[in-house]
Design a protein around this motif. Sequence first.
Motif, PDB file in Angstrom:
ATOM      1  N   VAL A   1      40.459  31.349  42.728  1.00 54.01           N
ATOM      2  CA  VAL A   1      39.465  31.600  42.847  1.00 54.01           C
ATOM      3  C   VAL A   1      38.030  30.678  42.513  1.00 54.01           C
ATOM      4  O   VAL A   1      38.100  29.973  41.626  1.00 54.01           O
ATOM      5  CB  VAL A   1      39.779  32.824  41.185  1.00 54.01           C
ATOM      6  CG1 VAL A   1      40.380  33.996  42.358  1.00 54.01           C
ATOM      7  CG2 VAL A   1      40.666  32.679  40.326  1.00 54.01           C
TER       8      VAL A   1
ATOM      9  N   LEU B 297      38.664  39.659  39.579  1.00 53.21           N
ATOM     10  CA  LEU B 297      40.584  39.646  39.165  1.00 53.21           C
ATOM     11  C   LEU B 297      40.460  41.588  39.435  1.00 53.21           C
ATOM     12  O   LEU B 297      41.331  41.507  40.204  1.00 53.21           O
ATOM     13  CB  LEU B 297      40.760  39.411  38.506  1.00 53.21           C
ATOM     14  CG  LEU B 297      40.155  37.561  37.760  1.00 53.21           C
ATOM     15  CD1 LEU B 297      40.156  37.054  36.570  1.00 53.21           C
ATOM     16  CD2 LEU B 297      40.792  36.691  38.872  1.00 53.21           C
TER      17      LEU B 297
ATOM     18  N   ALA C 196      36.430  35.924  36.742  1.00 55.61           N
ATOM     19  CA  ALA C 196      37.689  34.924  36.305  1.00 55.61           C
ATOM     20  C   ALA C 196      36.728  34.050  35.697  1.00 55.61           C
ATOM     21  O   ALA C 196      35.537  33.672  35.767  1.00 55.61           O
ATOM     22  CB  ALA C 196      37.877  34.628  37.441  1.00 55.61           C
TER      23      ALA C 196
ATOM     24  N   VAL D 164      45.101  31.354  40.557  1.00 55.76           N
ATOM     25  CA  VAL D 164      46.276  33.233  40.224  1.00 55.76           C
ATOM     26  C   VAL D 164      47.002  32.299  40.108  1.00 55.76           C
ATOM     27  O   VAL D 164      47.733  31.880  40.754  1.00 55.76           O
ATOM     28  CB  VAL D 164      45.726  33.744  40.432  1.00 55.76           C
ATOM     29  CG1 VAL D 164      46.546  34.660  39.634  1.00 55.76           C
ATOM     30  CG2 VAL D 164      43.859  34.216  40.919  1.00 55.76           C
TER      31      VAL D 164
ATOM     32  N   LEU E 249      49.897  37.899  37.191  1.00 57.84           N
ATOM     33  CA  LEU E 249      48.898  38.481  37.557  1.00 57.84           C
ATOM     34  C   LEU E 249      49.473  39.530  36.679  1.00 57.84           C
ATOM     35  O   LEU E 249      50.393  39.970  36.994  1.00 57.84           O
ATOM     36  CB  LEU E 249      48.250  39.434  39.267  1.00 57.84           C
ATOM     37  CG  LEU E 249      47.796  40.249  39.208  1.00 57.84           C
ATOM     38  CD1 LEU E 249      45.938  39.368  38.721  1.00 57.84           C
ATOM     39  CD2 LEU E 249      46.938  40.374  40.763  1.00 57.84           C
TER      40      LEU E 249
END
Length: 438
Positions: A31, A37, A51, A57, A60
């Motif tokens: 990202v 996000l 972000a 990432v 999550l």
Amino acid sequence: MAELKEARVPDIGGSKDVPVIELLVKVGDVVKKDQGLVTLESDKATMEVPAPFAGVVRELKLKIGDEVGEGALVAIIEASEVTASAAPAPATPVAAAPEPAKPVAAPPVVAAAAPVAAAPTATRSPPVAFDAEALLPDKVPYASPAVRVFARELGVDLARVTGSERGGRISKEDVQGFVKNALAGGAVAAGGGGGGGLNLLPWPQVDFAKFGAIEAQPLSRIKKISGANLARNWAMIPHVTQFDEADITEMEAFRKKLGEEQKDVKVTPLVFLIKAVVAALKKYPQFNASLDGDNLVLKKYFHIGIAVDTPDGLVVPVLRDCETKGLLELSAELAAISAKARDKKLGPADMQGGCFSISSLGGIGGTAFTPIINAPEVAILGVSKSQTRPVWSGSEFAPRLMLPLSLSYDHRVIDGAAAARFTAYLAQVLGDLRRLLV
Ligand code: CAO
């Protein structure tokens, strides 16, 4: 040096228990800083949690349906580089233009001193102030998560789509309609070359039956077509309307005489107006023109459109080569074409090729109005009902028959001074028909 850092929900104006409606990234995604996000949707607004830094990432922490508030952990990101300004940007409304996030004043995050091989510890970013004004509900498109995903897949910016459901909510059909319109060249909606994307508020959805008895009548085909054209012309052409009046006392005396002599055909003031307009178009050629990109196309022919009121709506058939025709010939053609219009027998060819239009409400009433230009023409003359009034001659008041003229013109092509000259000349010609011979 890479480090694991937390991305949390920033200050979202005090809202709590805001549902997550969309996950915009998955574990392993790379990202960029400020990339969305997850999407949160409160009853007032939809916003993306960005972000706070670039990276990968690694975890999550939310799923669709979770309800969150400020500070909730969204993801663990392995930051690709440690920067002094790695603070979370405000949650951004989905409708916001894709411009770089504004820099936010936040204390710098202290880089973790752990060696690369060591188990990384997540560093929490400090919250930042959030501009709640940017999340006003009327600036954010209102749509379900499924419709958002659908629009995203088609590359449609929901901020440009008008919602047809209650409260302006955008349906899948609205998105499909938008795409169809864009493909068909409906540039207004698409914000492409022609329309510029007006980005208007959704049309108000009102349950009229709540307030009393109603009856829904489908619009006629003519009304749908003319309505779409009128809306485009009104929105895209900078209109100005110039008002004037012509003393038609002598013209009317002549017209009456002509009418007594000519029983076969009805001669109304409109044919005199057509002849006077042709004379004015010859004198001021920029009125007999159309815009074509950076060019003004000047026409050497004189085809005049006449707005005809029919039970199904307004149509504008065109009388051709009006400079070559006399008052009686024009009267016969006008009678024939308006009968054809009212009998719904006009074909597309009858309505093409016009240079300038006249809309006469003189047989009905009114003192002035602001007609809408019939694109790609650049001007239209509105005519209202003539009235006998006392007019000062310089030495006395005399009863004169005065005809109100309303000229709407495209200000991109025509200046106000030219419009004033055009109507003044029209009034001169109508006041003294001998000028038609000059
Ligand atoms: N002042 C006073 N009387 C007028 C006049 C004027 N400016 N214009 C026409 N009249 C008179 C005519 O002389 C006629 O009177 P008589 O019956 O006593 O002879 C009467 O009004 C009716 O005229 P008309 O409307 O039948 O004929 P026209 O040539 O003036 O107009 C047409 C023809 C087809 C343009 C007209 O019937 C029409 O449809 N007008 C409406 C156009 C329209 O809707 N424009 C709005 C567009 S924006 O929505």
